[in-house]
Design a protein around this motif. Sequence first.
Motif, PDB file in Angstrom:
ATOM      1  N   LEU A  37       0.846  -1.169   0.000  1.00 23.73           N
ATOM      2  CA  LEU A  37       0.000   0.000   0.000  1.00 23.73           C
ATOM      3  C   LEU A  37       0.896   1.236   0.000  1.00 23.73           C
ATOM      4  O   LEU A  37       1.708   1.425   0.906  1.00 23.73           O
ATOM      5  N   ASN A  38       0.784   2.046  -1.038  1.00 29.91           N
ATOM      6  CA  ASN A  38       1.604   3.246  -1.167  1.00 29.91           C
ATOM      7  C   ASN A  38       0.838   4.471  -0.698  1.00 29.91           C
ATOM      8  O   ASN A  38      -0.342   4.636  -1.019  1.00 29.91           O
ATOM      9  N   ILE A  39       1.512   5.312   0.053  1.00 27.36           N
ATOM     10  CA  ILE A  39       0.907   6.535   0.576  1.00 27.36           C
ATOM     11  C   ILE A  39       1.745   7.727   0.128  1.00 27.36           C
ATOM     12  O   ILE A  39       2.976   7.701   0.225  1.00 27.36           O
ATOM     13  N   VAL A  40       1.089   8.749  -0.373  1.00 21.84           N
ATOM     14  CA  VAL A  40       1.773   9.985  -0.771  1.00 21.84           C
ATOM     15  C   VAL A  40       1.107  11.154  -0.068  1.00 21.84           C
ATOM     16  O   VAL A  40      -0.068  11.087   0.309  1.00 21.84           O
ATOM     17  N   GLY A  41       1.855  12.241   0.114  1.00 17.67           N
ATOM     18  CA  GLY A  41       1.286  13.409   0.770  1.00 17.67           C
ATOM     19  C   GLY A  41       2.348  14.432   1.101  1.00 17.67           C
ATOM     20  O   GLY A  41       3.449  14.418   0.531  1.00 17.67           O
ATOM     21  N   ASP A  56      13.800  15.676  16.684  1.00 19.48           N
ATOM     22  CA  ASP A  56      13.013  16.191  15.570  1.00 19.48           C
ATOM     23  C   ASP A  56      11.628  15.564  15.627  1.00 19.48           C
ATOM     24  O   ASP A  56      11.410  14.559  16.326  1.00 19.48           O
ATOM     25  N   THR A  57      10.698  16.144  14.900  1.00 22.62           N
ATOM     26  CA  THR A  57       9.327  15.628  14.832  1.00 22.62           C
ATOM     27  C   THR A  57       8.856  15.654  13.386  1.00 22.62           C
ATOM     28  O   THR A  57       9.026  16.655  12.689  1.00 22.62           O
ATOM     29  N   ILE A  58       8.282  14.528  12.939  1.00 21.02           N
ATOM     30  CA  ILE A  58       7.701  14.460  11.598  1.00 21.02           C
ATOM     31  C   ILE A  58       6.195  14.640  11.740  1.00 21.02           C
ATOM     32  O   ILE A  58       5.524  13.848  12.413  1.00 21.02           O
ATOM     33  N   ILE A  59       5.663  15.694  11.143  1.00 21.13           N
ATOM     34  CA  ILE A  59       4.224  15.938  11.161  1.00 21.13           C
ATOM     35  C   ILE A  59       3.676  15.633   9.772  1.00 21.13           C
ATOM     36  O   ILE A  59       4.010  16.307   8.791  1.00 21.13           O
ATOM     37  N   PHE A  60       2.860  14.584   9.685  1.00 23.89           N
ATOM     38  CA  PHE A  60       2.264  14.202   8.401  1.00 23.89           C
ATOM     39  C   PHE A  60       1.000  15.031   8.182  1.00 23.89           C
ATOM     40  O   PHE A  60      -0.045  14.763   8.773  1.00 23.89           O
ATOM     41  N   ASP A  61       1.112  16.061   7.339  1.00 25.25           N
ATOM     42  CA  ASP A  61      -0.002  16.977   7.105  1.00 25.25           C
ATOM     43  C   ASP A  61      -1.106  16.359   6.260  1.00 25.25           C
ATOM     44  O   ASP A  61      -2.284  16.681   6.421  1.00 25.25           O
ATOM     45  N   SER A  62      -0.753  15.485   5.326  1.00 27.26           N
ATOM     46  CA  SER A  62      -1.751  14.830   4.480  1.00 27.26           C
ATOM     47  C   SER A  62      -1.264  13.462   4.068  1.00 27.26           C
ATOM     48  O   SER A  62      -0.060  13.192   4.052  1.00 27.26           O
ATOM     49  N   ALA A  63      -2.204  12.590   3.743  1.00 30.23           N
ATOM     50  CA  ALA A  63      -1.850  11.229   3.328  1.00 30.23           C
ATOM     51  C   ALA A  63      -2.956  10.677   2.437  1.00 30.23           C
ATOM     52  O   ALA A  63      -4.127  10.676   2.812  1.00 30.23           O
ATOM     53  N   THR A  64      -2.575  10.208   1.252  1.00 33.09           N
ATOM     54  CA  THR A  64      -3.521   9.619   0.307  1.00 33.09           C
ATOM     55  C   THR A  64      -2.941   8.330  -0.245  1.00 33.09           C
ATOM     56  O   THR A  64      -1.752   8.260  -0.568  1.00 33.09           O
ATOM     57  N   VAL A  65      -3.766   7.294  -0.356  1.00 33.08           N
ATOM     58  CA  VAL A  65      -3.306   6.015  -0.896  1.00 33.08           C
ATOM     59  C   VAL A  65      -3.009   6.200  -2.384  1.00 33.08           C
ATOM     60  O   VAL A  65      -3.869   6.647  -3.148  1.00 33.08           O
ATOM     61  N   GLY A  66      -1.784   5.859  -2.792  1.00 37.32           N
ATOM     62  CA  GLY A  66      -1.339   6.077  -4.160  1.00 37.32           C
ATOM     63  C   GLY A  66      -1.756   4.997  -5.128  1.00 37.32           C
ATOM     64  O   GLY A  66      -2.120   3.885  -4.737  1.00 37.32           O
ATOM     65  N   GLN A  79      -8.136   6.894  -1.578  1.00 39.39           N
ATOM     66  CA  GLN A  79      -8.725   7.197  -0.282  1.00 39.39           C
ATOM     67  C   GLN A  79      -7.691   7.877   0.619  1.00 39.39           C
ATOM     68  O   GLN A  79      -6.494   7.622   0.518  1.00 39.39           O
ATOM     69  N   SER A  80      -8.150   8.721   1.491  1.00 39.92           N
ATOM     70  CA  SER A  80      -7.251   9.427   2.394  1.00 39.92           C
ATOM     71  C   SER A  80      -6.934   8.577   3.614  1.00 39.92           C
ATOM     72  O   SER A  80      -7.659   7.631   3.935  1.00 39.92           O
ATOM     73  N   ALA A  81      -5.840   8.910   4.272  1.00 35.55           N
ATOM     74  CA  ALA A  81      -5.416   8.213   5.482  1.00 35.55           C
ATOM     75  C   ALA A  81      -4.959   9.248   6.504  1.00 35.55           C
ATOM     76  O   ALA A  81      -4.738  10.414   6.164  1.00 35.55           O
ATOM     77  N   ILE A  82      -4.844   8.828   7.745  1.00 39.44           N
ATOM     78  CA  ILE A  82      -4.364   9.709   8.814  1.00 39.44           C
ATOM     79  C   ILE A  82      -3.110   9.075   9.411  1.00 39.44           C
ATOM     80  O   ILE A  82      -3.121   7.895   9.784  1.00 39.44           O
ATOM     81  N   ILE A  83      -2.021   9.827   9.479  1.00 40.65           N
ATOM     82  CA  ILE A  83      -0.765   9.325  10.041  1.00 40.65           C
ATOM     83  C   ILE A  83      -0.388  10.180  11.249  1.00 40.65           C
ATOM     84  O   ILE A  83      -0.367  11.420  11.165  1.00 40.65           O
ATOM     85  N   LEU A 107      -6.632   3.900   8.155  1.00 40.49           N
ATOM     86  CA  LEU A 107      -7.109   3.810   6.775  1.00 40.49           C
ATOM     87  C   LEU A 107      -8.632   3.750   6.763  1.00 40.49           C
ATOM     88  O   LEU A 107      -9.277   3.858   7.815  1.00 40.49           O
ATOM     89  N   ALA A 108      -9.209   3.595   5.590  1.00 36.75           N
ATOM     90  CA  ALA A 108     -10.661   3.503   5.463  1.00 36.75           C
ATOM     91  C   ALA A 108     -11.180   2.220   6.113  1.00 36.75           C
ATOM     92  O   ALA A 108     -10.421   1.278   6.363  1.00 36.75           O
ATOM     93  N   ASP A 109     -12.479   2.204   6.394  1.00 35.05           N
ATOM     94  CA  ASP A 109     -13.153   1.018   6.965  1.00 35.05           C
ATOM     95  C   ASP A 109     -12.604   0.633   8.334  1.00 35.05           C
ATOM     96  O   ASP A 109     -12.708  -0.526   8.742  1.00 35.05           O
ATOM     97  N   GLY A 110     -11.975   1.575   9.047  1.00 34.96           N
ATOM     98  CA  GLY A 110     -11.495   1.281  10.395  1.00 34.96           C
ATOM     99  C   GLY A 110     -10.212   0.476  10.449  1.00 34.96           C
ATOM    100  O   GLY A 110      -9.816   0.009  11.518  1.00 34.96           O
ATOM    101  N   LEU A 111      -9.543   0.284   9.324  1.00 38.71           N
ATOM    102  CA  LEU A 111      -8.284  -0.460   9.303  1.00 38.71           C
ATOM    103  C   LEU A 111      -7.162   0.435   9.830  1.00 38.71           C
ATOM    104  O   LEU A 111      -7.070   1.603   9.458  1.00 38.71           O
ATOM    105  N   VAL A 112      -6.326  -0.118  10.696  1.00 41.31           N
ATOM    106  CA  VAL A 112      -5.232   0.667  11.257  1.00 41.31           C
ATOM    107  C   VAL A 112      -3.933  -0.125  11.229  1.00 41.31           C
ATOM    108  O   VAL A 112      -3.927  -1.357  11.126  1.00 41.31           O
ATOM    109  N   PHE A 113      -2.822   0.614  11.311  1.00 39.74           N
ATOM    110  CA  PHE A 113      -1.497   0.016  11.401  1.00 39.74           C
ATOM    111  C   PHE A 113      -0.894   0.487  12.718  1.00 39.74           C
ATOM    112  O   PHE A 113      -0.661   1.683  12.920  1.00 39.74           O
TER     113      PHE A 113
END
Length: 206
Positions: A37-41, A56-66, A79-83, A107-113
């Motif tokens: 699953l590829n994510i871009v943002g 340092d801190t990485i803030i993921f401002d946006s995430a979309t499945v590529g 579909q969008s994702a939240i990181i 991810l969508a449908d309540g799927l998480v990593f």
Amino acid sequence: MKTLNKIGLGIALVGSTLTFSTVGMSSAQAALLRGTLNIVGDATLVNGNQANPATDTIIFDSATVGALSSGSFADFIGQSAIISDVSLTQIEGTSYSGTAPNPFITLADGLVFNVDNPFAVERLDIPGNLKLVFTDEGFAGTLVNATGSSLGRGIFSVNSFSTDGSYSATITAVPEPTTTIGLAALGLGAFFTNSLAKKKKEKVNA
């Protein structure tokens, strides 16, 4: 030759069991068992203008499945994702220890990593591209569905992280070691059971 054929039968049984284990699962659930699953943002490094800062801190401002997602993960394309944010603490030079809250990726449908904390990160400065390398051994996690059931393991890696903040990342589904061993044992168990039954039959006929 007979021994090789019997072992082949055992392996075939294992393969059949693997196929059967996905029957009755939704496409979203099956997607977590195979493919990438590829994510871009866009993301922000709080101390991105510093060379090897202490933290340092990485803030993921946006995430979309590529569109390069493969296997059943293709169901999530567009579909969008939240990181969640990633906190980095320098160990030595470009080597960092990272931590993130769970769920790390939603991810969508309540799927998480859910990530295994802590994990190893290399913060490499390349002309025109700040490279963040999450090692395979360190940035592993568990894919979980909306009911909290584990659907397998995965590896998260950042493929690119440009100075303009754009990034590309990948989740690769990997088989559960215990599941693989269990299925192999089942196949070998069937092989030995069949061999024992055949020997008993030959003894009775003798």
